[in-house]
Design a protein around this motif. Structure first.
Motif, PDB file in Angstrom:
ATOM      1  N   TYR A  30      49.747  36.560  78.807  1.00 55.28           N
ATOM      2  CA  TYR A  30      50.923  35.945  79.436  1.00 55.28           C
ATOM      3  C   TYR A  30      51.055  34.374  79.102  1.00 55.28           C
ATOM      4  CZ  TYR A  30      53.456  34.054  83.503  1.00 55.28           C
ATOM      5  OH  TYR A  30      54.386  33.340  84.096  1.00 55.28           O
ATOM      6  N   ALA A  31      49.865  33.730  79.198  1.00 59.78           N
ATOM      7  CA  ALA A  31      50.149  32.356  79.221  1.00 59.78           C
ATOM      8  C   ALA A  31      50.691  31.772  77.757  1.00 59.78           C
ATOM      9  CB  ALA A  31      48.623  31.405  79.272  1.00 59.78           C
ATOM     10  N   ALA A  84      51.355  29.092  88.877  1.00 57.48           N
ATOM     11  CA  ALA A  84      50.815  29.271  90.113  1.00 57.48           C
ATOM     12  C   ALA A  84      50.332  30.572  90.711  1.00 57.48           C
ATOM     13  CB  ALA A  84      51.745  28.609  91.162  1.00 57.48           C
ATOM     14  N   HIS A  85      51.413  31.686  90.474  1.00 53.66           N
ATOM     15  CA  HIS A  85      50.872  32.898  90.628  1.00 53.66           C
ATOM     16  C   HIS A  85      49.917  33.264  89.911  1.00 53.66           C
ATOM     17  CE1 HIS A  85      51.895  37.563  90.336  1.00 53.66           C
ATOM     18  NE2 HIS A  85      51.488  37.207  91.512  1.00 53.66           N
ATOM     19  N   GLY A 139      45.244  24.536  93.158  1.00 57.72           N
ATOM     20  CA  GLY A 139      45.607  23.346  93.877  1.00 57.72           C
ATOM     21  C   GLY A 139      46.275  22.326  92.956  1.00 57.72           C
ATOM     22  N   THR A 140      45.795  21.842  91.510  1.00 63.21           N
ATOM     23  CA  THR A 140      46.228  20.986  90.871  1.00 63.21           C
ATOM     24  C   THR A 140      47.771  21.511  90.684  1.00 63.21           C
ATOM     25  OG1 THR A 140      44.431  20.184  90.111  1.00 63.21           O
ATOM     26  CG2 THR A 140      46.141  19.711  88.724  1.00 63.21           C
ATOM     27  N   ILE A 141      47.946  22.754  90.078  1.00 62.63           N
ATOM     28  CA  ILE A 141      49.304  23.327  89.782  1.00 62.63           C
ATOM     29  C   ILE A 141      50.017  23.110  90.948  1.00 62.63           C
ATOM     30  CG2 ILE A 141      50.628  25.527  89.228  1.00 62.63           C
ATOM     31  CD1 ILE A 141      48.091  26.582  87.964  1.00 62.63           C
ATOM     32  N   HIS A 149      56.486  17.202  82.803  1.00 55.97           N
ATOM     33  CA  HIS A 149      55.431  16.613  82.265  1.00 55.97           C
ATOM     34  C   HIS A 149      54.065  17.051  82.955  1.00 55.97           C
ATOM     35  CE1 HIS A 149      57.974  14.400  80.006  1.00 55.97           C
ATOM     36  NE2 HIS A 149      58.802  13.928  80.946  1.00 55.97           N
ATOM     37  N   ALA A 150      53.961  17.284  84.283  1.00 58.85           N
ATOM     38  CA  ALA A 150      52.561  17.504  85.004  1.00 58.85           C
ATOM     39  C   ALA A 150      52.180  18.852  84.441  1.00 58.85           C
ATOM     40  CB  ALA A 150      52.987  17.676  86.392  1.00 58.85           C
ATOM     41  N   LEU A 151      52.786  19.714  84.187  1.00 57.76           N
ATOM     42  CA  LEU A 151      52.221  21.034  83.716  1.00 57.76           C
ATOM     43  C   LEU A 151      51.926  20.999  82.205  1.00 57.76           C
ATOM     44  CD1 LEU A 151      51.825  23.929  84.462  1.00 57.76           C
ATOM     45  CD2 LEU A 151      54.268  24.761  83.736  1.00 57.76           C
ATOM     46  N   VAL A 152      52.649  20.164  81.457  1.00 53.83           N
ATOM     47  CA  VAL A 152      52.240  20.101  79.935  1.00 53.83           C
ATOM     48  C   VAL A 152      50.990  19.308  80.009  1.00 53.83           C
ATOM     49  CG1 VAL A 152      52.687  18.741  78.104  1.00 53.83           C
ATOM     50  CG2 VAL A 152      54.470  20.014  79.108  1.00 53.83           C
TER      51      VAL A 152
END
Length: 164
Positions: A30-31, A84-85, A139-141, A149-152
């Motif tokens: 999935y990722a 997150a899910h 928690g970070t997500i 950018h944060a997810l990257v």
């Protein structure tokens, strides 16, 4: 020698560990489909870890004169709503495995099987680490958000797992 009851419980746990591996591989797929190779890398390492856990139990059963009986592995889910899910599911799954390990430990105590108890101490400690890692990532997500950018950056951080 393992009691028949404890042997059955260990065989069931081997199945849970292999099902966990299969679930993590599905999560990694999935990722990859979401273009998150770092997340996929982290989940692929989890897949390998879970296989290692199953083999640790497999070896123990054999060393104790028991018989390993492999059970069917259910098809894992392959759809998740978001990163997150995905990690909510990882954390939920690790909590489920923790409960199963605790139940197996209780069976070892009831059987007065001290060797099994010693082995299961390792698994209990491992589950503390597994839950903490999943909780930290989730928690970070949630803090960083699931877009931009944060997810990257988080994806790149997860890609470094195992390189230390």
């Amino acid at each position: 020698m393992l009691s028949k009851k404890l042997q059955q419980a260990f065989n069931e746990q081997i199945n849970h560990e292999m099902a966990s591996a299969y679930l993590y591989l599905s999560m990694a797929a999935y990722a990859h489909s979401m273009n998150l190779p770092g997340f996929a890398h982290w989940l692929e390492l989890q897949y390998k870890e879970e296989q290692g856990h199953a083999m640790k139990l497999y070896k123990f059963v054999n060393e104790r004169g028991g018989k390993v009986e492999l059970l069917a592995i259910p098809q894992p889910t392959s759809e998740f709503k978001s990163p997150a899910h995905l990690f909510e599911e990882v954390l939920s799954h690790e909590r489920k495995i923790t409960a199963l390990i605790n139940k197996l430990y209780e069976a070892a105590v009831e059987a007065k099987d001290y060797a099994a108890q010693v082995l299961l101490h390792w698994f209990i400690e491992e589950q503390v680490e597994e839950e903490a890692a999943a909780s930290e990532i989730l928690g970070t997500i949630k803090m960083a958000g699931e877009k931009g950018h944060a997810l990257v950056m988080m994806d790149r951080q997860l890609a470094r797992r195992g390189m230390n």
